[in-house]
Design an enzyme around this catalytic site. Structure first.
Site, PDB file in Angstrom:
ATOM      1  N   TYR A 118       4.178   5.055  11.533  1.00  0.00           N
ATOM      2  CA  TYR A 118       4.471   3.638  11.779  1.00  0.00           C
ATOM      3  C   TYR A 118       5.234   2.955  10.639  1.00  0.00           C
ATOM      4  O   TYR A 118       5.480   1.765  10.694  1.00  0.00           O
ATOM      5  CB  TYR A 118       3.165   2.859  12.075  1.00  0.00           C
ATOM      6  CG  TYR A 118       2.102   3.008  10.996  1.00  0.00           C
ATOM      7  CD1 TYR A 118       2.099   2.196   9.871  1.00  0.00           C
ATOM      8  CD2 TYR A 118       1.097   3.964  11.113  1.00  0.00           C
ATOM      9  CE1 TYR A 118       1.134   2.323   8.894  1.00  0.00           C
ATOM     10  CE2 TYR A 118       0.125   4.117  10.127  1.00  0.00           C
ATOM     11  CZ  TYR A 118       0.142   3.284   9.026  1.00  0.00           C
ATOM     12  OH  TYR A 118      -0.803   3.416   8.050  1.00  0.00           O
ATOM     13  N   ARG A 147       0.868  -1.181   0.000  1.00  0.00           N
ATOM     14  CA  ARG A 147       0.000   0.000   0.000  1.00  0.00           C
ATOM     15  C   ARG A 147       0.904   1.230   0.000  1.00  0.00           C
ATOM     16  O   ARG A 147       1.530   1.531   1.008  1.00  0.00           O
ATOM     17  CB  ARG A 147      -0.856  -0.060   1.273  1.00  0.00           C
ATOM     18  CG  ARG A 147      -2.003   0.896   1.330  1.00  0.00           C
ATOM     19  CD  ARG A 147      -2.540   0.978   2.754  1.00  0.00           C
ATOM     20  NE  ARG A 147      -1.664   1.786   3.577  1.00  0.00           N
ATOM     21  CZ  ARG A 147      -1.532   1.659   4.899  1.00  0.00           C
ATOM     22  NH1 ARG A 147      -2.203   0.744   5.555  1.00  0.00           N
ATOM     23  NH2 ARG A 147      -0.707   2.441   5.575  1.00  0.00           N
ATOM     24  N   HIS A 182      -3.359   4.456   5.000  1.00  0.00           N
ATOM     25  CA  HIS A 182      -4.558   3.595   4.997  1.00  0.00           C
ATOM     26  C   HIS A 182      -5.736   4.308   4.331  1.00  0.00           C
ATOM     27  O   HIS A 182      -6.410   3.759   3.464  1.00  0.00           O
ATOM     28  CB  HIS A 182      -4.897   3.212   6.442  1.00  0.00           C
ATOM     29  CG  HIS A 182      -6.166   2.429   6.562  1.00  0.00           C
ATOM     30  ND1 HIS A 182      -6.268   1.121   6.119  1.00  0.00           N
ATOM     31  CD2 HIS A 182      -7.384   2.763   7.064  1.00  0.00           C
ATOM     32  CE1 HIS A 182      -7.501   0.695   6.349  1.00  0.00           C
ATOM     33  NE2 HIS A 182      -8.188   1.668   6.920  1.00  0.00           N
TER      34      HIS A 182
HETATM   35  C1  LIG Z   1     -14.958  -6.248  11.770  1.00  0.00           C
HETATM   36  C2  LIG Z   1     -14.088  -5.016  11.681  1.00  0.00           C
HETATM   37  N1  LIG Z   1     -13.142  -4.812  12.614  1.00  0.00           N
HETATM   38  C3  LIG Z   1     -12.347  -3.714  12.534  1.00  0.00           C
HETATM   39  C4  LIG Z   1     -12.516  -2.791  11.540  1.00  0.00           C
HETATM   40  C5  LIG Z   1     -11.631  -1.552  11.467  1.00  0.00           C
HETATM   41  N2  LIG Z   1     -10.718  -1.640  10.315  1.00  0.00           N
HETATM   42  C6  LIG Z   1     -10.986  -1.021   9.152  1.00  0.00           C
HETATM   43  S1  LIG Z   1      -9.829  -1.296   7.992  1.00  0.00           S
HETATM   44  C7  LIG Z   1      -8.898  -2.230   9.052  1.00  0.00           C
HETATM   45  C8  LIG Z   1      -7.601  -2.834   8.597  1.00  0.00           C
HETATM   46  C9  LIG Z   1      -7.790  -3.915   7.571  1.00  0.00           C
HETATM   47  O1  LIG Z   1      -6.555  -4.258   7.006  1.00  0.00           O
HETATM   48  P1  LIG Z   1      -6.420  -5.239   5.792  1.00  0.00           P
HETATM   49  O2  LIG Z   1      -7.401  -6.364   5.912  1.00  0.00           O
HETATM   50  O3  LIG Z   1      -4.999  -5.598   5.655  1.00  0.00           O
HETATM   51  O4  LIG Z   1      -6.909  -4.377   4.533  1.00  0.00           O
HETATM   52  P2  LIG Z   1      -6.272  -3.060   3.878  1.00  0.00           P
HETATM   53  O5  LIG Z   1      -6.942  -1.893   4.561  1.00  0.00           O
HETATM   54  O6  LIG Z   1      -4.811  -3.091   4.106  1.00  0.00           O
HETATM   55  O7  LIG Z   1      -6.635  -3.113   2.443  1.00  0.00           O
HETATM   56  C10 LIG Z   1      -9.512  -2.312  10.311  1.00  0.00           C
HETATM   57  C11 LIG Z   1      -8.969  -3.026  11.464  1.00  0.00           C
HETATM   58  C12 LIG Z   1     -13.539  -3.045  10.585  1.00  0.00           C
HETATM   59  N3  LIG Z   1     -13.757  -2.239   9.540  1.00  0.00           N
HETATM   60  N4  LIG Z   1     -14.308  -4.174  10.675  1.00  0.00           N
END
Ligand SMILES: Cc1ncc(C[n+]2csc(CCOP(=O)(O)OP(=O)(O)O)c2C)c(N)n1
Ligand SMILES: [Mg+2]
Length: 399
Positions: free
Chosen positions: A306, A293, A297
């Protein structure tokens, strides 16, 4: 050495070599060697790669047909337009036209490769990160960005574009995809569903439940993990102790592969094979793409808190767009004129998006209650009436 009263027990080995060595000494008949139950399920030890980072082709592989060059030219076009769309969406957050935008810059090969591996009548189950994949699928970018503008509803009709609304609750799309794919095959159709998922979301229960259900019922789903190394600020090393995320398939009996996610040719080849596997009735397939990425985020995040800037720079050298361009130029399939033409198309796409996003949408707050159930529940009817009365009172107060 253990405590003295405990007898040392030799380690049990089950390798075929150990069985052969032991047989003559013990004079017992050779123990038959069971077939490897993981055969065909485990990914290759290294991610599949067909291009070097500078676009130089690697030797072709007998087990993986190379995608046709027309598909790669189309992939290049959609990746360039996709990157421009992504930059424009990020700019729109700064102008207050978009509430939030999760960029997929750096993940273009994954976003576009997944779309090109599918037929138009297949289904896509995206997360919030997949705006680029949806525009590459031909969905109007304003409709794609509707949710991220703060509307309560998805901007497109999922049944028309065969694309589920972008999921923010992590991994829920994995079970939706399994259910839809099973339903389609149950009705005799050969539709495939592709569910995108992030590295962090593979720690969620729904990822495992989706994989398990799809495997048991042979649902034609491709689970496509974009391992972009972070779940917001959580690095991969704090996410899993697995050798790689693709190894999570074997526990469910799901064949899996890992691929260099910044190598567009390899991504398209591996996903095409995975989709063919699912369409042929062999059940689900798990693909992990190793990518990165490049942006934070979302626009609401500060990644410099970080991430080491050197790490980001190292990934800049593995840029998927430059890599495909170099490869196609090297094959004589792309020249300056074609590159300029695609760049102009991308610019026109961004201008059109910017212009249309400048119009302020009018959202009826009562539409929040629409489409929740085919027949609204008594509670929803009551809540809708409460909101309607409040809005009416506000309007009277303003008058
Ligand atoms: C069930 C749930 N728990 C926590 C969150 C908060 N949250 C949003 S994005 C994220 C990180 C997800 O990371 P990843 O699966 O690696 O996807 P990326 O954003 O890197 O594409 C979190 C913890 C959420 N949206 N849904
Ligand atoms: Mg991630």
């Amino acid at each position: 050495m253990g405590p003295p009263h405990v007898q040392e027990v030799p380690a049990v080995t089950t390798t075929p070599q150990a069985v052969r060595r032991a047989s003559p000494r013990t004079r017992r008949p050779a123990t038959p060697v069971a077939p490897d139950p993981t055969a065909g399920l485990l990914p290759q030890a290294e991610p599949v790669r067909l291009l070097d980072p500078d676009g130089t082709p690697l030797p072709p592989r007998a087990d993986l047909p190379a995608p046709p060059v027309e598909a790669l030219r189309e992939m290049y076009r959609r990746m360039v337009v996709g990157r421009r769309f992504d930059a424009q969406a990020t700019a729109l957050t700064k102008q207050g036209r978009l509430a939030v935008y999760p960029s997929s810059r750096g993940q273009e090969a994954c976003q576009v490769g997944a779309v090109l591996a599918l037929r138009d009548d297949d289904w896509v189950f995206p997360t919030y990160r997949e705006s680029m994949a949806l525009t590459a699928r031909g969905i109007d970018p304003v409709e794609v960005l509707t949710l991220l503008r703060g509307d309560g509803h998805c901007g497109y009709d999922p049944t028309v574009v065969r694309t589920a609304p972008q999921c923010t609750p992590l991994a829920t799309q994995c079970v939706h995809a399994a259910g839809l794919a099973y339903g389609e095959s149950y009705q005799g159709r050969d539709t495939v569903a592709l569910a995108f998922i992030g590295d962090g979301a593979t720690s969620e229960g729904d990822f495992h439940e989706g994989l398990n259900f799809a495997a048991v019922f042979k649902a034609p789903v491709v689970y496509f993990v974009q391992n972009n190394k972070y779940a917001i600020s959580v690095p991969l090393s704090r996410q899993t102790a697995a050798p790689s995320l693709a190894y999570k398939g074997v526990g469910y009996g799901v064949p899996s592969e890992q691929v260099d996610g910044n190598d567009p040719v390899a991504v398209l080849a591996v996903l095409t094979r995975a989709v063919a596997h699912a369409r042929a009735g062999h059940g689900p397939y798990l693909v992990e793409a190793h990518t990165y990425r490049m942006e934070a985020h979302t626009n609401a995040d500060d990644a410099s808190r970080y991430r080491d800037p050197d790490e980001v720079e190292a990934w800049r050298d593995r840029d998927p767009v430059a890599r495909l361009e170099a490869y196609l130029r090297g094959r004589g399939e792309l020249d300056d004129a074609a590159v300029a033409q695609v760049a102009a198309e991308a610019e026109a796409y961004a201008t059109d998006l910017r212009t249309r996003m400048n119009a302020q949408p009018v959202v009826d707050p009562l539409s929040l209650f629409d489409h929740v159930f085919a027949e609204p529940t008594p509670q929803l009817v009551e809540q809708r009436e409460m909101v309607r009365a409040e809005l009416a009172a506000d309007a009277e107060g303003d008058a």
